[in-house]
Scaffold this motif. Structure first.
Motif, PDB file in Angstrom:
ATOM      1  N   GLU A 177      44.162 112.533 -13.739  1.00  0.00           N
ATOM      2  CA  GLU A 177      44.522 113.757 -13.022  1.00  0.00           C
ATOM      3  C   GLU A 177      43.324 114.449 -12.394  1.00  0.00           C
ATOM      4  N   ARG A 178      42.125 113.903 -12.608  1.00  0.00           N
ATOM      5  CA  ARG A 178      40.939 114.407 -11.907  1.00  0.00           C
ATOM      6  C   ARG A 178      40.807 113.778 -10.525  1.00  0.00           C
ATOM      7  N   LEU A 179      41.729 112.894 -10.174  1.00  0.00           N
ATOM      8  CA  LEU A 179      41.675 112.194  -8.892  1.00  0.00           C
ATOM      9  C   LEU A 179      42.879 112.581  -8.030  1.00  0.00           C
ATOM     10  N   PRO A 180      42.787 113.678  -7.283  1.00  0.00           N
ATOM     11  CA  PRO A 180      43.904 114.024  -6.393  1.00  0.00           C
ATOM     12  C   PRO A 180      44.163 112.976  -5.329  1.00  0.00           C
ATOM     13  N   ARG A 181      43.120 112.225  -4.974  1.00  0.00           N
ATOM     14  CA  ARG A 181      43.251 111.074  -4.090  1.00  0.00           C
ATOM     15  C   ARG A 181      42.707 109.851  -4.836  1.00  0.00           C
ATOM     16  N   MET A 182      43.115 108.685  -4.415  1.00  0.00           N
ATOM     17  CA  MET A 182      42.546 107.415  -4.880  1.00  0.00           C
ATOM     18  C   MET A 182      42.813 107.116  -6.350  1.00  0.00           C
ATOM     19  N   GLN A 183      43.802 107.781  -6.944  1.00  0.00           N
ATOM     20  CA  GLN A 183      44.113 107.448  -8.328  1.00  0.00           C
ATOM     21  C   GLN A 183      44.696 106.043  -8.455  1.00  0.00           C
ATOM     22  N   ASP A 184      45.258 105.507  -7.369  1.00  0.00           N
ATOM     23  CA  ASP A 184      45.733 104.122  -7.376  1.00  0.00           C
ATOM     24  C   ASP A 184      44.599 103.159  -7.704  1.00  0.00           C
ATOM     25  N   LEU A 185      43.431 103.364  -7.074  1.00  0.00           N
ATOM     26  CA  LEU A 185      42.307 102.453  -7.279  1.00  0.00           C
ATOM     27  C   LEU A 185      41.875 102.460  -8.739  1.00  0.00           C
ATOM     28  N   ASP A 186      41.708 103.624  -9.303  1.00  0.00           N
ATOM     29  CA  ASP A 186      41.331 103.721 -10.717  1.00  0.00           C
ATOM     30  C   ASP A 186      42.358 103.025 -11.597  1.00  0.00           C
ATOM     31  N   TYR A 187      43.636 103.187 -11.284  1.00  0.00           N
ATOM     32  CA  TYR A 187      44.714 102.601 -12.084  1.00  0.00           C
ATOM     33  C   TYR A 187      44.686 101.075 -12.007  1.00  0.00           C
ATOM     34  N   PHE A 188      44.505 100.537 -10.808  1.00  0.00           N
ATOM     35  CA  PHE A 188      44.413  99.082 -10.619  1.00  0.00           C
ATOM     36  C   PHE A 188      43.213  98.515 -11.368  1.00  0.00           C
ATOM     37  N   VAL A 189      42.059  99.169 -11.244  1.00  0.00           N
ATOM     38  CA  VAL A 189      40.848  98.668 -11.896  1.00  0.00           C
ATOM     39  C   VAL A 189      41.038  98.637 -13.405  1.00  0.00           C
ATOM     40  N   ARG A 190      41.642  99.669 -13.950  1.00  0.00           N
ATOM     41  CA  ARG A 190      41.881  99.687 -15.390  1.00  0.00           C
ATOM     42  C   ARG A 190      42.830  98.565 -15.812  1.00  0.00           C
ATOM     43  N   PHE A 191      43.837  98.289 -15.003  1.00  0.00           N
ATOM     44  CA  PHE A 191      44.773  97.206 -15.302  1.00  0.00           C
ATOM     45  C   PHE A 191      44.052  95.860 -15.356  1.00  0.00           C
TER      46      PHE A 191
END
Length: 295
Positions: A177-191
């Motif tokens: 929730e600290r990423l108002p933009r680009m949270q998709d990228l963080d989510y993919f990388v974690r996956f």
């Protein structure tokens, strides 16, 4: 059974467009649509309520009382999952009619092979920039997927391209929730870094379309989100060496400059372009000569 998760904010026309593309799907399995409205204006919230009420599809709607941002709203959607499979679609974007059918065919193929690691099935997609012709983008999965995601050129982190098991999304955890933009990228990388693998359908055509525009998007916010991802995943960036890190920092500044330019903030664009020049002067000048960008 499939849950289709849609975040929405102040765009009922875009939402209606997305829902029509779901209704046109050739896949005939059961669909449950969940819309999470992120504190839209009262009149637009009423429009969403009317869309839900008059739809022939099964739609559940959740309403944030105030605007909490895209990652919070996606976490609300994660909590709403009931079906064994999940797909995402942002309000205003579209799926082509055979998207789900082709992705489920590939899911069946992978599951019949008893693949042990978690997987998501992505697809090629069209970029439809406002005022330009559509351009197909291919999701290349036959490479170091972590590195490719961090580069963001031949494998991009877009949730609305995906189909996967509900558990595969839940296991990644919350959107940051600290990423108002680009949270998709963080989510993919974690996956991917936790053992997940991204697959692509055995089909060359684009299966969905992203209606893309920079207008109204904050260049400073984009830059801050990029910096947060760089710091959060610094160990991964370090893995690929100093040249890789330098190029990623250069691209951060150039991306922010693009958003500033496309929102007619020339002063801010010049600031980011100057930063990019200081990081990689030769690359920057080559880009200027090639693209004719005005500094």
């Amino acid at each position: 059974m499939l849950d289709i998760l849609i975040p929405h904010y102040n765009d009922p026309e875009g939402l209606a467009l997305s829902l029509r593309s779901i209704a046109r799907q050739s896949w005939t399995g059961g669909k449950r649509i969940v819309i999470a409205d992120d504190g839209s204006r009262p009149d637009l919230r009423k429009a969403v309520e009317a869309i839900v009420e008059h739809s022939e599809m099964k739609i559940d709607a959740v309403f944030n009382q105030v605007n909490r941002g895209r990652p919070y709203t996606r976490n609300v959607l994660l909590d709403s999952i009931e079906s064994p499979y999940v797909a995402w679609l942002d309000a205003g974007d579209e799926w082509y009619p055979d998207k789900l059918e082709r992705q489920f065919d590939h899911v069946d193929l992978i599951e019949s092979a008893y693949m042990s690691q978690p997987f998501w099935v992505t697809c090629n997609y069209d970029w439809a920039w406002a005022g330009r012709r559509k351009k197909k983008n291919v999701q290349r999965i036959d490479q170091d997927q972590v590195k490719a995601l961090l580069i963001g050129s031949t494998l991009r982190a877009y949730l609305w391209t995906l189909l996967g098991s509900a558990q595969s999304f839940k296991d990644v955890g919350w959107f940051d929730e600290r990423l108002p933009r680009m949270q998709d990228l963080d989510y993919f990388v974690r996956f991917v870094t936790h053992g997940g693998h991204i697959k692509n359908v055995q089909h060359d055509d684009a299966l969905c379309v992203y209606h893309k525009s920079d207008v109204g998007r904050d260049a400073d916010e984009i830059r801050a989100c990029n910096a947060h991802i760089f710091d959060k995943h610094r160990v991964l960036f370090n893995r690929y060496g100093e040249s890789f890190k330098t190029m990623r920092r250069y691209n951060m500044e150039m991306l922010a400059a693009r958003f500033a330019q496309n929102n007619e903030n020339a002063k801010l664009a010049r600031r980011y372009l100057w930063r990019a020049f200081k990081i990689r002067p030769k690359v920057f000048l080559s880009h200027i000569m090639r693209k004719g960008m005005k500094a």
